[in-house]
Structure formats: structure tokens, C-alpha cells
Design a protein around this motif. Sequence first.
Motif, PDB file in Angstrom:
ATOM      1  N   LEU A 310       0.842  -1.199   0.000  1.00 40.03           N
ATOM      2  CA  LEU A 310       0.000   0.000   0.000  1.00 40.03           C
ATOM      3  C   LEU A 310       0.883   1.257   0.000  1.00 40.03           C
ATOM      4  CD1 LEU A 310      -2.796   1.310   0.293  1.00 40.03           C
ATOM      5  CD2 LEU A 310      -2.513   1.170   2.774  1.00 40.03           C
ATOM      6  N   LEU A 311       1.943   1.195   0.814  1.00 38.44           N
ATOM      7  CA  LEU A 311       2.853   2.352   0.885  1.00 38.44           C
ATOM      8  C   LEU A 311       3.492   2.648  -0.465  1.00 38.44           C
ATOM      9  CD1 LEU A 311       5.021   2.128   4.113  1.00 38.44           C
ATOM     10  CD2 LEU A 311       3.738   4.101   3.304  1.00 38.44           C
ATOM     11  N   SER A 312       3.881   1.599  -1.180  1.00 36.32           N
ATOM     12  CA  SER A 312       4.542   1.827  -2.474  1.00 36.32           C
ATOM     13  C   SER A 312       3.571   2.499  -3.451  1.00 36.32           C
ATOM     14  CB  SER A 312       5.102   0.523  -3.056  1.00 36.32           C
ATOM     15  OG  SER A 312       4.046  -0.338  -3.420  1.00 36.32           O
ATOM     16  N   ILE A 313       2.298   2.079  -3.433  1.00 36.64           N
ATOM     17  CA  ILE A 313       1.315   2.704  -4.334  1.00 36.64           C
ATOM     18  C   ILE A 313       1.138   4.178  -3.941  1.00 36.64           C
ATOM     19  CG2 ILE A 313      -1.106   2.692  -5.091  1.00 36.64           C
ATOM     20  CD1 ILE A 313      -1.111  -0.338  -4.475  1.00 36.64           C
ATOM     21  N   LEU A 314       0.945   4.396  -2.640  1.00 35.07           N
ATOM     22  CA  LEU A 314       0.729   5.778  -2.179  1.00 35.07           C
ATOM     23  C   LEU A 314       1.943   6.651  -2.492  1.00 35.07           C
ATOM     24  CD1 LEU A 314      -0.949   5.301   1.335  1.00 35.07           C
ATOM     25  CD2 LEU A 314      -2.017   6.037  -0.795  1.00 35.07           C
ATOM     26  N   PHE A 315       3.133   6.096  -2.251  1.00 32.88           N
ATOM     27  CA  PHE A 315       4.337   6.894  -2.443  1.00 32.88           C
ATOM     28  C   PHE A 315       4.511   7.310  -3.908  1.00 32.88           C
ATOM     29  CE2 PHE A 315       8.807   7.321  -3.544  1.00 32.88           C
ATOM     30  CZ  PHE A 315       9.141   8.383  -2.725  1.00 32.88           C
ATOM     31  N   PHE A 316       4.396   6.357  -4.828  1.00 33.52           N
ATOM     32  CA  PHE A 316       4.615   6.723  -6.234  1.00 33.52           C
ATOM     33  C   PHE A 316       3.491   7.622  -6.754  1.00 33.52           C
ATOM     34  CE2 PHE A 316       7.682   3.203  -6.122  1.00 33.52           C
ATOM     35  CZ  PHE A 316       8.773   3.906  -6.609  1.00 33.52           C
ATOM     36  N   PHE A 317       2.307   7.445  -6.210  1.00 36.67           N
ATOM     37  CA  PHE A 317       1.210   8.335  -6.609  1.00 36.67           C
ATOM     38  C   PHE A 317       1.473   9.753  -6.088  1.00 36.67           C
ATOM     39  CE2 PHE A 317      -3.362   9.716  -6.453  1.00 36.67           C
ATOM     40  CZ  PHE A 317      -3.505   9.762  -7.838  1.00 36.67           C
ATOM     41  N   LEU A 318       2.012   9.830  -4.879  1.00 38.05           N
ATOM     42  CA  LEU A 318       2.363  11.134  -4.282  1.00 38.05           C
ATOM     43  C   LEU A 318       3.390  11.871  -5.166  1.00 38.05           C
ATOM     44  CD1 LEU A 318       2.186  12.671  -1.357  1.00 38.05           C
ATOM     45  CD2 LEU A 318       4.471  11.763  -1.078  1.00 38.05           C
ATOM     46  N   VAL A 319       4.426  11.154  -5.557  1.00 33.54           N
ATOM     47  CA  VAL A 319       5.473  11.791  -6.373  1.00 33.54           C
ATOM     48  C   VAL A 319       4.905  12.159  -7.747  1.00 33.54           C
ATOM     49  CG1 VAL A 319       7.850  11.612  -7.178  1.00 33.54           C
ATOM     50  CG2 VAL A 319       7.160  10.356  -5.162  1.00 33.54           C
ATOM     51  N   PHE A 320       4.028  11.306  -8.254  1.00 35.20           N
ATOM     52  CA  PHE A 320       3.397  11.588  -9.555  1.00 35.20           C
ATOM     53  C   PHE A 320       2.592  12.898  -9.482  1.00 35.20           C
ATOM     54  CE2 PHE A 320      -0.859  11.221 -11.492  1.00 35.20           C
ATOM     55  CZ  PHE A 320      -0.505  11.504 -12.808  1.00 35.20           C
ATOM     56  N   ILE A 321       1.816  13.086  -8.413  1.00 37.19           N
ATOM     57  CA  ILE A 321       1.022  14.319  -8.284  1.00 37.19           C
ATOM     58  C   ILE A 321       1.959  15.536  -8.241  1.00 37.19           C
ATOM     59  CG2 ILE A 321      -0.509  15.666  -6.779  1.00 37.19           C
ATOM     60  CD1 ILE A 321      -1.716  13.099  -5.774  1.00 37.19           C
TER      61      ILE A 321
END
Length: 452
Positions: A310-321
Motif C-alpha cells: 500500500l505504501l509503495s502505491i501511495l508513495f509513487f502516486f504522491l510523487v506523480f502528483i
Amino acid sequence: MRDNFALKSKRDAFSSRLAFILSTAGSAIGLANIWKFPYVVGKFGGGGFITLYLIFLALVGIPAFLCEVLIGKTTQKAPSLAFEALTQSRAWKKVGTLTVWTGFLVSSFYSVVAGWILGYAVQALIGRLADIHDIASAHVHYIHLMNDPLWTISFHALFMCLCIWFLLGGIKRGIERCNKIFMPLFFLILFAIGSYALTLPSAENVLSFMASFDVKSIPPAAVIIALGHSFFTLSVGQGTLVTYGSYLKPEEKVLSNSLYVICADTFVSLLSAFCILSIVFFAGMQMEFGQGLIFETLPTIFSEIPFGHLLSILFFFLVFIAALTSQVSALEPLISHISSSKGLTRKPAVLIVCISSFLLGVPSALSTNLLKGCTFFGASYLEIMNFVTTSVLIPLGGFAAVILVGWRWGISHALKALHIRKNPLLTYFRVAIKYTAPVLIILVFLHALEII
Ligand code: PHE
């Protein structure tokens, strides 16, 4: 008379001060906050580096940021016309045009790097990162993806298409909407990751590391990195702040609105550093530089720690935004420039700028595969673009803005427009805009060119 430029133009603008703050924060908060800052804090002594950075923020970042927003807000024009309006000089108009092209050049390779992030977000989502259990397999996976021209080009294209989609909507229904959706989401995700990091046993040590101040642990190279970072992170020098400032309604205040943005940017840098350092130290890993941190160290850790998927999804989505809202702001100056100077409507202007930026970015996307062997003085096309913009053009753009406001337009006009009347502040802004900011920017520039 000189301050009445705003009365003459009727342009699309941000609908409210919140829209300006969110959009400008969206521009400032980018890869530099989440990717670079945590690494340099970890590498260069924690609190000592942070203190240095905050000092440079006060001496360079804040004055340069204010000057650019002020130029835009005062004139309500795209950068080239704004620079001309304040100086009545065609030479200054060219300088304004140069800043717009700087943003465009940045956008061409920023999109490629953001494409890698988007690609990794997809990898995280479909569970491909879950099998990575050590740095060696993370490295193999990373190289495998980077060696694939179809992968790098496709995500570069996809990322640019998302930008086009938002930019076509214009200021209120495009840029503003994009930031109103994504910035609150960004903070939500960052707080979620921050709360997780707080539960880790490493959190306490990281907090004291970030609050420590050991001057001896700061190497001289860190001084120049802190200095450069203090204005790169704020999107200075590439036409963005002048353009966004020009969409701020004439009755709005530059100083307070800008300070909200600068505080948000700094807060995100500090919180990102806390999160990433806590996670990396918890896993007992080393802070890696550049791509190594994001694409190798973190995926390895995510596959090992609780809630890692879950953290990996959230993290890469955060950087993407972070990358998306920054990229939109890097493209907008040229769109605004060609719409106002060539009389184009928004749609063709957006398409011309974004497609050109995409095409200019193609060799960057191929730098890790088909064009790997094509180097100039040992640097790839992407590295050259990065060097030319961040080390040469952005410092020149930031320098031009502070010189224009401090010396050419006149510091008293600026201080009046900023509504600063009380003394300690008056002296601070006068000295920072006229002296410390230009001198320190030149220092970064000379250092980047290895002249000092
Ligand atoms: N401020 C952005 C960052 O920290 C830099 C940037 C701004 C890049 C605008 C592109 C466009 O990453």
C-alpha cells in the motif's frame, strides 16, 4: 501611472486566492521536495543542512519568489510583455522571453522523469514491485525498464497527455481544477505516510537528527547545494511565477499569498525528509543518490516492511502528483506567451507547446536505452538538458527578476506594491532583493560552471 498596467488587460485568472496558493504550491512542490531534499538532508548532516537551507531561503528564495510574482501581478501580463512593461525596454523583453523558454526546456525532460514515476506507480499498483527483495534485484528491474524505449516513451507520452488535458481547460477550469483536486489529495497522502513513519522505531532518531545542528558535519559542497535548492524548489527563474502571478487578481496581496506557498513548500520538504529518512533508517539501508533512492532503495524496503504494498502505491502516486502539478506550471508560461504575442487561442497554443515539449523530450526518454552511447563530454542528452537549465538558465532567470525589481523598476516601487511599511521588514526586503539574492545567485551560477 507606471503601476497601472493591470487596468489594461482582461485575461483568464485564478478565481480566488486559494486557487493561486494551491496552484503555485503545486508548482513549487515537485520532485526536488520529495526526491532530492530527503537525500541531501540525510547525506549532509540533518539539522545543520536544514538550517543552512532556511537561511538561504530567506536570503535568496523568498526575495526571488516575491519579485517574480510581483512582476506578474503588477503587469497582469505574460513574462516577456511583463518584463517589457516594467522597463520599457526591448532588451528586457528578450530576457522575459528567455525565462519562458527555460520553463519549456525544463518541461521536456521533466516529463520523461515524471513518466518513470508514473510507470513505477503502475508497477506498484499491479504488484510488480512486490517481488523485489534486495537492491540487486531492484537494480536489475530498474535497468530492465529503463532499457526499454517503448516503456520510457509511452509513459513520457501518457504523462504529457495528462498535462494537455488539464491545460486545455484554461486557468480556472484547467490549471486551477487540477490543483484543487490534486493538492488536497497530495497532502492527505503525505500525512498518511507521515503518520506511518511516526510509528516506526527510527522516527525519534530521525527527528533528533533533523533538529540537531552540527556545523562540523556540513561539507563545503553542501553549502552550494542548500543555496541552489533554496530557489530551484520554489520554481524561480522559469517564467512560472511571473505567469501565475499575472493570473492573481489585481486586488490580491502578493506578500501574504506568496508566504503561504513558501511555507507549504518548506513544510513538504521537511515532512518528506522525515518520512523517507525514517523508512530508510528503519530498514537499515543507505541513502542513495538520485534514481537509486526512488527506484531501488525504496521499492526494496516497501516489499519488506508492514503495509509495504500500500505504501509503495501511495508513495509513487504522491510523487506523480507533485510532478504533474509542477509540469503543468512549466508548460503554462510558453502557452501564455504564444497566446498573447502570436494571438493564438488557447487550444492550438496548448497543443503546439505540449507536442513540441514531448518531441524535444524524446531524446531524453531514449537517453537510457537507444541513445545510451550518445554522450557529450560523458553526459547524456538528458543530463545536458538538466545541466543547461538548472545550472545556467534558471539562475540567470532568477537573477534577472531580482535585478529588474531591485534596480531597474526600483525597490521603492516594489516595497510599495508589496505593502511593506514597517522597518525591520523594509530593511530586510531592501537588502535581500537588491544585494543578497543577486550576489548569491551569481555564486550558484559560477559554481555550476566550475568558475569558482
Ligand atoms: N519546483 C519544482 C520542483 O521542486 C521544479 C519545477 C517547477 C519543475 C516547475 C518543473 C516545473 O521539482
